[in-house]
Design an enzyme around this catalytic site. Sequence first.
Site: not given
Ligand code: AMP
Length: 281
Positions: A30, A33, A37, A185, A187
Amino acid sequence: MQICETKSELRSALQKLRKDGKSVGLVPTMGYLHEGHMTLVRRAVAENDVVAASIFVNPTQFGNPEDLEKYPRDMERDLNLLRAEGVSVVFTPVPSEMYHANAQTIVETKDLANTLMGELRPGHFRGVATVVTKLFNLFQPTRAYFGEKDYQQLLVIKTMVRDLDIPVDVCGVPTVRETDGLAMSSRNVRLSDAARKAAPIIAQSLDHADTLVASGITVASLRQKIWDHIATETLANVQSIDIQDAYTLAPLDGKIKSDIVILVAVEFDPVLLIDQRVISV
Ligand code: AMP
């Protein structure tokens, strides 16, 4: 690196890249990054001939309109990061490109979508499963990479791929953390300074759990101890702590005798943070 805003641009870009039976690794995101990511991206680069990513803040997985609106975005920066890692194609659709105005079809992993975080955020996993199915159909990747941080999401996707015979290898990647232990994150940038200082309590409470499990604790007292530990931080508003079977997410009670996952959701107003820990016994 090709940037595709429409499905037809994406299909023709991939058609050229996939020539000669090249493997394609997909990293759905989403955006906004971070190193978590990028760890997924690097693994995809190491394991595939061609790497593709998507940046799409998926409205159907947000229950709260304010959370959707406030979700951080920085497309230019994201594209530069992906380019630097050797990603070949990025899909950046707007919602009206992604979803037909009269879309009728949803994908739902029935029980798994409506328990735990699914109860806390009704409709969330249906939104995730539907958009990831669409991404799998659009990219037809050989492998797709997801973080273990979103543990229930990873199980939802693995289950949906199994049940619908989607020909993709779903790869889970361990959680990447800040030096103080906070799970990375997108967030995290929305946390106030005080909340950012306090938030590592979540990871600390999970570190502590390893020792407690080794001492032969019951599920109920482990849950209580983690809850109490996080609640010592006044800014932390614990939403849920679930201790489940690590592979099926089935509920457990009594002494811990098999591998567990601890799923924690804590709100630092107004930001909901999640973390997890698998403990093998
Ligand atoms: P998002 O952009 O939050 O939807 O995350 C995209 C992908 O990155 C998802 O598969 C998440 O589980 C992964 N992801 C997010 N944060 C982390 C993290 N701290 N470590 C590993 N993978 C992550």
